[in-house]
Design an enzyme around this catalytic site. Structure first.
Site, short mmCIF file in Angstrom:
data_model
loop_
_atom_site.label_atom_id
_atom_site.label_comp_id
_atom_site.label_asym_id
_atom_site.label_seq_id
_atom_site.Cartn_x
_atom_site.Cartn_y
_atom_site.Cartn_z
N GLU A 199 0.76 -1.14 0.06
CA GLU A 199 -0.08 -0.04 0.08
C GLU A 199 0.86 1.38 0.07
O GLU A 199 0.57 2.33 0.63
CB GLU A 199 -1.16 0.00 1.05
N GLU A 317 -4.91 -8.59 -1.68
CA GLU A 317 -5.63 -8.50 -0.19
C GLU A 317 -7.06 -7.93 -0.47
O GLU A 317 -7.27 -6.91 -0.94
CB GLU A 317 -4.76 -7.45 0.72
#
Length: 540
Positions: A199, A317
């Site tokens: 991220e 994810e």
């Protein structure tokens, strides 16, 4: 109990399936194109994650992680091992928010290797943490014994400096990663793929790295992998960026890293909103809301086709609700409407792998964190893994939007498997099947059968052939215990799914019907229908 009493109990359970009277009825025929595959998924499409969060990780005054971290997970639990082994090959992605603060305790370290600690000045409120090689050894022995296929998320901030805001600059120091990989190879540990960063793409979550630096780093990392694995028979894949999709950033990453460097583009999805949102349940049952994310899967696929056709798309994810999931939602039956819909929808857009956050931990764990008892989504994942093959087929339906339909070639057997998700609170669907030329399975109007006819139709599956001479089809009907959508007990064909007395994962047994009889799917339920006689040349 004697045989007759057991059989009677079993028969009564069967008679409760799969038709509910008193609800609205809607007939529909789904048309399946068996001539062409619209997409293809990986053999091990279902994936689950293990994270780094310490017990002190909290959201909304709740701390739902306990000892579910890579660092402290109880690897000696027989049920944890059996839950993974039930897949035969479960893909597990090791990573998460803290991975870009993990130092590997190997080689010449410039900083001390210490456990994560709560701190105000660290990313996500934690200091840098350490992966000790003793623990890495334990993890690999466990993965090897359970048949897990491992993806490891690497620290992409090592050696960098924090700039203004949440952006980080400077060169990535690859030496610790290289030493860690060398150790891993020297020990003979099988890593299917290495993922770079978590991220950090686009504006990032708590930290970001510019696409120019990221592209340069991927070229360096690819060379490190080539050198470390130069004498190995298998070469692991390189995955990145493990972030939230940003069209411009993702396109540029493919352009800057160049052909053949990145094997897989990973992106994350938490489309249900924060875990404390009171609208969670409503969103899960809203077909329009669920469909809203389909454009994301389509756009990722399009970005790859246009800018990097050498790469594949993975959801690296996805937990549904963010910040550890939704309490009394993510770990209950209702979440399977969202989860299975995501698996079906993403696979239609060439997503090869879908990693669920998490195998254990938070409220969205497939397994309970203390006991490792499976939550409902575990069984949804296991059924998908066993039944839905690689080939994705196109399907058209005139049903209301509340009936979600996905079709794949069956896994390891002839024919097709249909996933039906009924989001309606009051409509039972009678489903017929056509191949576009002829009706294979009639959606005849429902009429009350006599008690004897009902028994005959319910038990005609015993043996190899149905009583009318046609081959059987297999049906797996999923519903919540006592009709409670927030139940943690899922029923399969009316029977509760719970570990056996000996601590084993229960057998997932279908009921069987004559292959040409209509399929019924009750309100607020989910069904997998295996049609062995459907002629689909695309599945040959």
């Amino acid at each position: 109990m004697g045989f007759n009493v057991c059989f009677l109990v079993f028969l009564i359970r069967l008679l409760l399936l799969p038709v509910t009277f008193g609800s609205n009825m809607e007939q529909t025929t789904i048309v399946i194109d068996g001539e062409h595959r619209i997409a293809e998924i990986d053999e091990n499409f279902v994936c689950a994650t293990l994270d780094w969060w310490p017990p002190e990780k909290c959201n909304y005054d709740q701390c739902p992680w306990g000892y579910a971290s890579l660092i402290n997970l109880n690897l000696s639990s027989p049920l944890l091992a059996k839950a993974i082994q039930a897949f035969k090959t479960l893909r597990i992605r090791l990573g998460g928010s803290l991975q870009d603060q993990v130092i590997y305790d190997v080689g010449d370290l410039k900083t001390p290797c210490s456990p994560f600690k709560k701190t105000d000045d660290g990313l996500f409120g934690f200091s840098k943490g350490c992966l000790y090689m003793d623990r890495w050894n334990e993890l690999n022995r466990f993965f090897n014994s359970t048949g897990a296929i491992v993806t490891f998320g690497l620290n992409a901030l090592y050696g960098r400096d924090k700039l203004s805001g949440n952006s980080w600059g400077g060169d990535w120091d690859h030496i610790n990663t290289q030493d860690f990989m060398n150790y891993t190879v020297s020990m003979g540990y099988a890593i299917d793929s290495w993922e770079f960063g978590n991220e950090l793409s686009g504006s990032g979550i708590d930290a970001s790295v510019s696409v120019e630096l990221y592209g340069k780093d991927l070229i360096v990392l690819k060379d490190v992998i080539k050198n470390v694995y130069k004498n190995s028979q298998t070469k692991p894949l390189l995955l990145a960026p493990g972030g939230f999709y940003d069209e411009k950033w993702y396109s540029e990453l493919l352009r800057l890293s160049g052909p053949g460097v990145l094997d897989v583009m990973t992106h994350h999805i938490y489309n249900l909103g924060p875990g404390n949102d009171p609208q969670l349940e409503n969103r899960i049952l809203d077909p329009k809301y669920l469909s809203g994310i389909s454009g994301k899967f389509k756009n990722v696929d399009q970005t790859i086709q246009e800018h990097g056709p050498w790469a594949a798309a993975w959801v690296g994810e996805a937990g549904g609700a963010s910040n550890s999931g939704g309490r009394q939602v993510s770990e209950t039956f209702i979440n399977s409407f969202w989860y299975l819909d995501q698996l079906g929808m993403s696979s239609m857009h060439n997503t090869k792998v879908y990693c669920r956050q998490a195998l254990v931990g938070g409220f969205y764990g497939l397994l309970e964190k203390e006991t490792f008892v499976p939550n409902p989504d575990y069984y949804s994942a296991l059924l998908w893994h066993r039944l839905m093959g690689k080939g994705v087929l196109g399907v058209q339906t005139n049903a209301s939007e509340y009936l979600r339909t996905y079709v794949h070639c069956s896994k390891g057997t002839a024919g097709i498997t249909i996933l039906l998700i009924n989001l309606s609170k009051q409509t039972t669907f009678t489903v017929g099947v056509s191949n576009g030329v002829k009706v294979i399975l009639q959606a005849e109007p429902m009429k009350r059968k006599s008690f004897l006819e009902t028994i005959k139709s319910k038990v005609s599956w015993v043996g190899n052939k149905a009583s009318d001479g046609y081959l059987n089809r297999e049906e797996y009907h999923l519903s919540p215990k006592d009709g409670n959508l927030r139940s943690k007990i899922m029923l399969l064909n009316g029977i509760p799914l719970e570990p056996t007395i000996t601590g084993d994962i229960p057998k997932l047994e279908p009921i069987r019907h004559g292959v040409k009889s209509p399929v019924y799917i009750n309100p607020l339920s989910i069904s997998f229908i295996v049609l062995p006689t459907f002629d689909a040349p695309a599945c040959s």
